[in-house]
Design a protein around this motif. Structure first.
Motif, PDB file in Angstrom:
ATOM      1  N   PRO A 145      -8.602  -1.302   6.060  1.00  0.00           N
ATOM      2  CA  PRO A 145      -9.634  -0.982   5.080  1.00  0.00           C
ATOM      3  C   PRO A 145      -9.546   0.485   4.644  1.00  0.00           C
ATOM      4  O   PRO A 145      -9.285   1.355   5.481  1.00  0.00           O
ATOM      5  N   ALA A 146      -9.734   0.752   3.363  1.00  0.00           N
ATOM      6  CA  ALA A 146      -9.656   2.121   2.844  1.00  0.00           C
ATOM      7  C   ALA A 146     -10.885   2.913   3.259  1.00  0.00           C
ATOM      8  O   ALA A 146     -11.984   2.362   3.336  1.00  0.00           O
ATOM      9  N   ARG A 181      -0.878  -9.026   0.991  1.00  0.00           N
ATOM     10  CA  ARG A 181      -0.736  -8.515   2.359  1.00  0.00           C
ATOM     11  C   ARG A 181       0.257  -9.361   3.150  1.00  0.00           C
ATOM     12  O   ARG A 181       1.083  -8.833   3.900  1.00  0.00           O
ATOM     13  N   LYS A 203      -0.325   3.060   3.248  1.00  0.00           N
ATOM     14  CA  LYS A 203      -1.460   3.833   3.746  1.00  0.00           C
ATOM     15  C   LYS A 203      -2.722   3.570   2.938  1.00  0.00           C
ATOM     16  O   LYS A 203      -2.674   3.300   1.730  1.00  0.00           O
ATOM     17  N   GLU A 204      -3.827   3.645   3.626  1.00  0.00           N
ATOM     18  CA  GLU A 204      -5.113   3.287   3.054  1.00  0.00           C
ATOM     19  C   GLU A 204      -5.605   4.390   2.129  1.00  0.00           C
ATOM     20  O   GLU A 204      -5.777   5.527   2.552  1.00  0.00           O
ATOM     21  N   ARG A 208      -4.794   4.121  13.559  1.00  0.00           N
ATOM     22  CA  ARG A 208      -4.763   2.811  12.898  1.00  0.00           C
ATOM     23  C   ARG A 208      -4.285   1.775  13.906  1.00  0.00           C
ATOM     24  O   ARG A 208      -3.496   2.092  14.791  1.00  0.00           O
ATOM     25  N   PRO A 224      -1.966  -2.385   4.576  1.00  0.00           N
ATOM     26  CA  PRO A 224      -3.001  -1.389   4.869  1.00  0.00           C
ATOM     27  C   PRO A 224      -4.243  -1.994   5.502  1.00  0.00           C
ATOM     28  O   PRO A 224      -4.555  -3.155   5.270  1.00  0.00           O
ATOM     29  N   THR A 227      -7.529   1.308  -5.248  1.00  0.00           N
ATOM     30  CA  THR A 227      -7.663   1.406  -3.795  1.00  0.00           C
ATOM     31  C   THR A 227      -6.850   0.281  -3.171  1.00  0.00           C
ATOM     32  O   THR A 227      -6.688  -0.797  -3.766  1.00  0.00           O
ATOM     33  N   THR A 228      -6.338   0.533  -1.957  1.00  0.00           N
ATOM     34  CA  THR A 228      -5.550  -0.494  -1.273  1.00  0.00           C
ATOM     35  C   THR A 228      -6.399  -1.721  -0.953  1.00  0.00           C
ATOM     36  O   THR A 228      -5.860  -2.785  -0.670  1.00  0.00           O
ATOM     37  N   ASP A 229      -7.720  -1.566  -1.005  1.00  0.00           N
ATOM     38  CA  ASP A 229      -8.586  -2.731  -0.779  1.00  0.00           C
ATOM     39  C   ASP A 229      -8.369  -3.810  -1.843  1.00  0.00           C
ATOM     40  O   ASP A 229      -8.766  -4.962  -1.660  1.00  0.00           O
TER      41      ASP A 229
END
Lengths: 312, 179
Positions: free
Chosen positions: B120-121, B107, B177-178, B137, B118, B98-100
């Motif tokens: 938050p997913a 970042r 993208k999340e 977003r 990104p 996940t992008t989290d």
């Protein structure tokens, strides 16, 4: 014994391709760079029939592979660059899913993998993709029909991803670790595919007379293949019964509800077109396909079959 | 027993593990070279078994991510170059990337390179809601920091990016993208 692409050192400055060969681990047929499931726990859960698991994974993998190939045919042909890239992204996601699923099928039951000549570097998932005949493919027929216009691509991706996302939401709890992991990853990707197609569906329906009439024509053309997605094949019933798979009939209601949301937003009525019959009751899941799949495979498989020991 | 060849002093297992982790953590992503695999959250584990056998675990960002093979090769090359005899790279599919997992450093590196990081997913448990409107977003332009940006396409130059355009400086840019 393998055929290999070689460039002599003095040629390297001349060839635009030489840089590509520095790292020979590119993802292409025959490169055999890695097992996509290396390090993944592929043991069969207790009480699971391995051939059933393999046959089920093969069905899901064939859906991904054939759909991926059709969508990939849009590359360089979409109406705008952004959609060209979007469709290529979708095809790539599906190809990645196909690779994992076919590798999973092969791991569960090696006997389904076509035999290749000694010395062939093709990994099992490539052997399944490139060395089976059309009647051995188990994909739903929606995936294989010949591409039409952009409205047709929109409707096809919408129907396919609405159905598949509904199935994969359930598949996340499969007792097979690999299928559960592939589904957990896949739902994130399929959500993007579904939203992309749904937004274009509404846009085309609410656009010009021309875009709306093309969209309605595409929906009428593909609608006969929608019910087949929810038929329960005996393999799916067995896989669902043992907790590794999903009986697609059980997700029909939720998939129809999502589709109805899109139709309502687009102000498009449900088509009144009868389902496409099978041949003696047999459809895609039974290996009964239309001529378009044979033509597609003839093109897709020709190089691999001509060079089963090839490496490039 | 007299050793027949010179043997180096065994290193402490903890130091070996820390060294392997440092080497693996410095390997960069083939498509986003401003990020290390650790920044990206793709590097899930580095263990040393015995004296010189390293087991690295990586998680693919997307099912069809073609960079996985290059990542594996780079890890093997760097760790072998650092003196580890055997390097094994395993794929970990569960839990899904996940992008989290992109670190704060990651970042910052993305933004510095003109790529919008990104947010938050979304939750990927339970039924996935249909979204008929473009994803809302709060994306700021990585060039001029303007909040006035518009989505061009949810699908960008690679599977992990969406295309945006800044309404202020008019520059197009990528947004991770999340997922």
């Amino acid at each position: 014994m393998t055929e290999h692409v070689h460039t002599s050192p003095e040629d390297e400055h001349e060839s635009a391709y030489s840089g590509l060969l520095v790292n020979d681990a590119h993802w292409a047929f025959g490169t055999d760079f890695e097992d996509p499931l290396a390090g993944v726990d592929t043991t069969i859960p207790e009480g699971i029939d391995a051939p059933t698991l393999a046959a089920y994974a093969l069905m899901l993998g064939d859906d991904s592979l054939v759909m991926s190939h059709r969508i990939a045919e849009w590359t360089s042909n979409a109406p705008e660059l952004e959609d060209d890239i979007a469709l290529s992204n979708i095809a790539l996601d599906l190809l990645g899913q196909a690779r994992l699923l076919l590798a999973r099928a092969a791991k569960a039951d090696e006997s389904i993998v076509p035999a290749l000549p000694d010395g062939s570097p093709a990994p099992p998932e490539d052997a399944l993709a490139f060395f089976r005949e059309a009647h051995e493919f188990r994909n739903v027929r929606l995936a294989e029909v010949v591409n039409g216009d952009f409205a047709e691509a929109t409707v096809r991706v919408l129907l396919f991803s609405v159905w598949r996302l509904a199935v994969w939401e359930q598949l996340r709890t499969s007792r097979d670790h690999v299928l559960a992991a592939v589904a957990a990853k896949g739902v994130k990707e399929l959500a993007y595919h579904r939203d992309y197609a749904a937004r274009w569906f509404v846009t085309l329906a609410q656009g010009t007379d021309e875009s709306r009439s093309r969209l309605l024509a595409a929906l009428d053309a593909l609608w006969p293949l929608w019910p087949e997605l929810f038929d329960t094949h005996p393999v799916e019933a067995a896989a669902a019964g043992s907790g590794v798979g999903v009986d697609p009939a059980t997700v029909r209601e939720s998939a129809e509800a999502v589709l109805d949301q899109v139709l309502a937003a687009a102000d498009v009525p449900r088509p009144e077109v009868a389902r496409r019959a099978g041949v003696l009751g047999r459809t895609g899941r039974d290996g009964m396909h239309g001529e378009p799949l044979s033509r597609m495979l003839a093109e897709m498989q020709s190089v691999a079959r001509a060079h089963p020991k090839g490496l490039w | 027993m007299t050793p027949t060849r010179a043997t180096r002093a065994p290193r402490s297992p903890r130091r070996q593990a820390a060294r392997a982790r440092a080497v693996a953590s410095a390997v960069t992503d083939p498509e986003l070279p401003m990020l290390t695999l650790a920044d990206l959250g793709v590097l899930r584990g580095v263990d040393v078994v015995g004296d010189s056998h390293v087991v690295v675990e990586i998680t693919p960002t997307y099912s069809g991510c073609p960079a996985m093979a290059a990542m594996r090769d780079d890890l093997v090359r760097e760790l072998t170059g650092a003196g580890f005899d055997r390097v094994e790279v395993r794929v970990s599919l569960d839990p899904a990337w996940t992008t989290d997992w992109i670190t704060p450093d990651g970042r910052a590196a993305l933004a510095a390179a003109g790529i919008s990081p990104p947010g938050p997913a979304p939750s990927s448990t339970g039924p996935i809601p249909l979204t008929l409107l473009p994803t809302a977003r709060q994306v700021r332009c990585p060039q001029c920091d303007s909040p006035a940006t518009e989505l061009v396409s949810e699908f960008g130059s690679t599977a992990c990016k969406a295309q945006y355009r800044c309404s202020c400086c008019l520059e197009p840019f990528d947004h991770v993208k999340e997922i």
